[in-house]
Write a protein that holds these residues in place. Sequence first.
Motif, PDB file in Angstrom:
ATOM      1  N   LEU A 102       0.258  -1.404  -0.045  1.00  0.00           N
ATOM      2  CA  LEU A 102      -0.125   0.284   0.012  1.00  0.00           C
ATOM      3  C   LEU A 102       1.209   1.145  -0.089  1.00  0.00           C
ATOM      4  CD1 LEU A 102      -3.085  -0.473   2.621  1.00  0.00           C
ATOM      5  CD2 LEU A 102      -2.956  -1.305   0.126  1.00  0.00           C
ATOM      6  N   ALA A 103       1.832   1.375   1.156  1.00  0.00           N
ATOM      7  CA  ALA A 103       3.084   2.244   1.019  1.00  0.00           C
ATOM      8  C   ALA A 103       3.974   2.193  -0.821  1.00  0.00           C
ATOM      9  CB  ALA A 103       3.749   2.455   2.155  1.00  0.00           C
ATOM     10  N   SER A 104       4.027   1.342  -1.241  1.00  0.00           N
ATOM     11  CA  SER A 104       4.320   1.670  -2.097  1.00  0.00           C
ATOM     12  C   SER A 104       3.787   1.654  -3.805  1.00  0.00           C
ATOM     13  CB  SER A 104       4.826   0.193  -2.847  1.00  0.00           C
ATOM     14  OG  SER A 104       5.708  -0.092  -2.327  1.00  0.00           O
ATOM     15  N   LEU A 105       2.377   2.118  -3.004  1.00  0.00           N
ATOM     16  CA  LEU A 105       1.620   2.840  -4.808  1.00  0.00           C
ATOM     17  C   LEU A 105       1.424   3.841  -4.239  1.00  0.00           C
ATOM     18  CD1 LEU A 105      -1.857  -0.294  -4.562  1.00  0.00           C
ATOM     19  CD2 LEU A 105       0.146  -0.330  -6.002  1.00  0.00           C
ATOM     20  N   VAL A 106       1.695   4.974  -3.606  1.00  0.00           N
ATOM     21  CA  VAL A 106       2.241   6.249  -2.925  1.00  0.00           C
ATOM     22  C   VAL A 106       3.356   7.001  -2.994  1.00  0.00           C
ATOM     23  CG1 VAL A 106      -0.792   5.817  -1.656  1.00  0.00           C
ATOM     24  CG2 VAL A 106       1.677   5.909  -0.537  1.00  0.00           C
ATOM     25  N   ALA A 107       4.369   5.853  -3.609  1.00  0.00           N
ATOM     26  CA  ALA A 107       5.220   6.655  -3.950  1.00  0.00           C
ATOM     27  C   ALA A 107       5.989   6.729  -2.511  1.00  0.00           C
ATOM     28  CB  ALA A 107       5.564   7.158  -4.661  1.00  0.00           C
ATOM     29  N   THR A 108       6.008   5.771  -0.882  1.00  0.00           N
ATOM     30  CA  THR A 108       6.841   6.187   0.299  1.00  0.00           C
ATOM     31  C   THR A 108       8.048   5.392   0.505  1.00  0.00           C
ATOM     32  OG1 THR A 108       4.274   6.868   1.299  1.00  0.00           O
ATOM     33  CG2 THR A 108       5.883   6.325   2.631  1.00  0.00           C
ATOM     34  N   PRO A 109       8.321   5.759   1.145  1.00  0.00           N
ATOM     35  CA  PRO A 109       9.455   4.512   0.689  1.00  0.00           C
ATOM     36  C   PRO A 109       9.410   3.731   2.047  1.00  0.00           C
ATOM     37  CG  PRO A 109      10.968   6.927   1.218  1.00  0.00           C
ATOM     38  CD  PRO A 109       9.388   6.973   0.682  1.00  0.00           C
ATOM     39  N   VAL A 110       9.697   2.650   2.216  1.00  0.00           N
ATOM     40  CA  VAL A 110       9.251   0.972   2.845  1.00  0.00           C
ATOM     41  C   VAL A 110      10.113   0.815   3.088  1.00  0.00           C
ATOM     42  CG1 VAL A 110       8.157  -0.066   2.912  1.00  0.00           C
ATOM     43  CG2 VAL A 110       7.101   1.259   1.967  1.00  0.00           C
ATOM     44  N   VAL A 111      10.837   0.531   4.667  1.00  0.00           N
ATOM     45  CA  VAL A 111      12.033  -0.748   5.270  1.00  0.00           C
ATOM     46  C   VAL A 111      11.077  -0.829   5.686  1.00  0.00           C
ATOM     47  CG1 VAL A 111      13.379  -0.099   7.089  1.00  0.00           C
ATOM     48  CG2 VAL A 111      13.240   1.929   6.046  1.00  0.00           C
ATOM     49  N   ASN A 144       8.655  -0.219  -6.872  1.00  0.00           N
ATOM     50  CA  ASN A 144       9.667   0.487  -6.680  1.00  0.00           C
ATOM     51  C   ASN A 144      10.781   0.904  -5.241  1.00  0.00           C
ATOM     52  OD1 ASN A 144      10.246   1.142  -9.480  1.00  0.00           O
ATOM     53  ND2 ASN A 144       8.704   3.496  -9.483  1.00  0.00           N
ATOM     54  N   GLN A 145      10.634  -0.444  -4.072  1.00  0.00           N
ATOM     55  CA  GLN A 145      11.407  -0.508  -3.042  1.00  0.00           C
ATOM     56  C   GLN A 145      13.232  -0.709  -3.965  1.00  0.00           C
ATOM     57  OE1 GLN A 145      10.252   1.401  -0.817  1.00  0.00           O
ATOM     58  NE2 GLN A 145       8.314   1.475  -1.700  1.00  0.00           N
ATOM     59  N   GLY A 146      13.369  -0.110  -2.709  1.00  0.00           N
ATOM     60  CA  GLY A 146      15.727  -0.336  -3.171  1.00  0.00           C
ATOM     61  C   GLY A 146      15.728  -1.986  -2.568  1.00  0.00           C
ATOM     62  N   SER A 147      16.329  -2.513  -2.931  1.00  0.00           N
ATOM     63  CA  SER A 147      16.871  -4.120  -2.391  1.00  0.00           C
ATOM     64  C   SER A 147      17.268  -3.534  -0.497  1.00  0.00           C
ATOM     65  CB  SER A 147      17.684  -5.182  -2.885  1.00  0.00           C
ATOM     66  OG  SER A 147      18.861  -4.246  -3.395  1.00  0.00           O
ATOM     67  N   GLU A 148      18.334  -1.691  -0.405  1.00  0.00           N
ATOM     68  CA  GLU A 148      18.916  -1.652   0.353  1.00  0.00           C
ATOM     69  C   GLU A 148      17.997  -1.551   1.479  1.00  0.00           C
ATOM     70  OE1 GLU A 148      17.443   1.862  -1.632  1.00  0.00           O
ATOM     71  OE2 GLU A 148      18.397  -0.416  -2.514  1.00  0.00           O
ATOM     72  N   ASN A 149      16.413  -1.960   1.297  1.00  0.00           N
ATOM     73  CA  ASN A 149      15.665  -0.960   2.399  1.00  0.00           C
ATOM     74  C   ASN A 149      15.437  -2.579   2.936  1.00  0.00           C
ATOM     75  OD1 ASN A 149      16.738   1.389   2.167  1.00  0.00           O
ATOM     76  ND2 ASN A 149      14.839   2.512   0.443  1.00  0.00           N
ATOM     77  N   ALA A 150      15.522  -3.723   2.798  1.00  0.00           N
ATOM     78  CA  ALA A 150      14.925  -4.557   3.058  1.00  0.00           C
ATOM     79  C   ALA A 150      16.359  -5.014   4.464  1.00  0.00           C
ATOM     80  CB  ALA A 150      14.955  -5.632   1.769  1.00  0.00           C
ATOM     81  N   ILE A 151      15.132  -5.331   4.975  1.00  0.00           N
ATOM     82  CA  ILE A 151      16.225  -5.944   6.179  1.00  0.00           C
ATOM     83  C   ILE A 151      16.270  -7.179   6.566  1.00  0.00           C
ATOM     84  CG2 ILE A 151      16.732  -6.024   8.890  1.00  0.00           C
ATOM     85  CD1 ILE A 151      15.928  -2.124   8.403  1.00  0.00           C
ATOM     86  N   GLN A 152      17.632  -7.852   6.300  1.00  0.00           N
ATOM     87  CA  GLN A 152      17.080  -9.129   6.738  1.00  0.00           C
ATOM     88  C   GLN A 152      18.132 -10.137   7.020  1.00  0.00           C
ATOM     89  OE1 GLN A 152      16.452 -11.468   2.542  1.00  0.00           O
ATOM     90  NE2 GLN A 152      17.001  -9.599   1.566  1.00  0.00           N
ATOM     91  N   ILE A 153      18.914 -10.946   7.873  1.00  0.00           N
ATOM     92  CA  ILE A 153      20.077 -11.094   7.770  1.00  0.00           C
ATOM     93  C   ILE A 153      20.132 -12.898   7.564  1.00  0.00           C
ATOM     94  CG2 ILE A 153      20.056 -10.696  10.273  1.00  0.00           C
ATOM     95  CD1 ILE A 153      19.764 -13.195  11.454  1.00  0.00           C
ATOM     96  N   PRO A 154      20.947 -13.014   6.701  1.00  0.00           N
ATOM     97  CA  PRO A 154      21.505 -14.956   6.188  1.00  0.00           C
ATOM     98  C   PRO A 154      21.910 -15.783   7.083  1.00  0.00           C
ATOM     99  CG  PRO A 154      23.137 -13.374   6.558  1.00  0.00           C
ATOM    100  CD  PRO A 154      22.687 -12.616   7.528  1.00  0.00           C
TER     101      PRO A 154
END
Length: 354
Positions: free
Chosen positions: A275-284, A300-310
């Motif tokens: 939903l946030a992506s549909l209104v062009a808001t950056p998402v962590v 349009n969300q950047g992979s650098e804003n996807a928080i995850q651990i290996p």
Amino acid sequence: MKKEHILIIRFSALGDVAMAVPVVYSLAHQYPDVRITVLSREYARPFFEDLAPNVGFMEADLKREYHGIKGLNALFRRLAAKQFTAVADLHNVLRSEFLRMRFNLGPYKVAHINKHRKGRRLLTSVNNKQLIQQPTSFQKYADVLEELGYPIELDFHSIFPEGGGDLSLLPQDTQLSHLDAQLNIGIAPFAAHVGKVYPPHLMQQVIEQLTVKYPEARIFLFGRGKREEELFPQWCNQYKACVYVSNILESIKQELVLMSHLDVMLSMDSANMHLASLVATPVVSIWGATHPYAGFMGWNQGSENAIQIPLDCRPCSIYGQKSCRRGDYACMNRIAPETIVERIGQILSLKPHV
């Protein structure tokens, strides 16, 4: 000559329906003479009703009005009366397969989504796991349209004009005043499955750190459900910066307007990310049992804003519904609140008023 009229079927879930919006928008603008009708659940209407002049919306209540074979046959008769020339099944489940079967008996071009199940199995395999990016839902939806003869270039930005949604649609509440003059952070801390939920006690630490680092910020808590009803009042009492959104807003349309005026949204791998992506808001976004490689990252969300651990076991599930094989949900519990706050800070540092 019959006017081209495409039926697009996508019943649920909310996030998957939202992911159809950039595709439908691109189709509508690149083929302005083609009529498009989206068939979905009632809640999806705000996504499509003002998307483009040649896009229409039909709702289908599959639990009551169109329940069972009899109901689906009634739905098909209603659809057939619209004289579609092509049918795009973006869902590919039993109900849409039945409708497809009926359409295949007539003069329609019909195509359905390829879910790439083999690649997903390899991505979530216990042994010989293959961490390979799978086609995104956006691309898979676009592939269906191309098969029907409508290749598109995805060029969507937001369902709202530049500057965001119309604030006059929101209640004139003091908690929602001066949105454009303050720092606005959204947090959607829950998801449908535990494997996709950052532990609430750690999320509370995130909120506490944000209130210390950004004392002027408002923190808007999104979500409707039992867990939200239990925790959000507590957090709002403890942190005066917090606002329980569903206590103020009544509809998805209003929430989309509010989201469009956020500086950043913190979300799980859940509908609110989309939903946030549909209104062009950056998402962590925070990822545990699931993984962006499955193809469900927000538009349009950047992979650098996807928080995850290996972890060797990640991802263990495409949708997050499987129980943790380790038993400790380390994929979520080992993410430090400081990591999340730092990532949010990096996005906010790009805002002119921060």
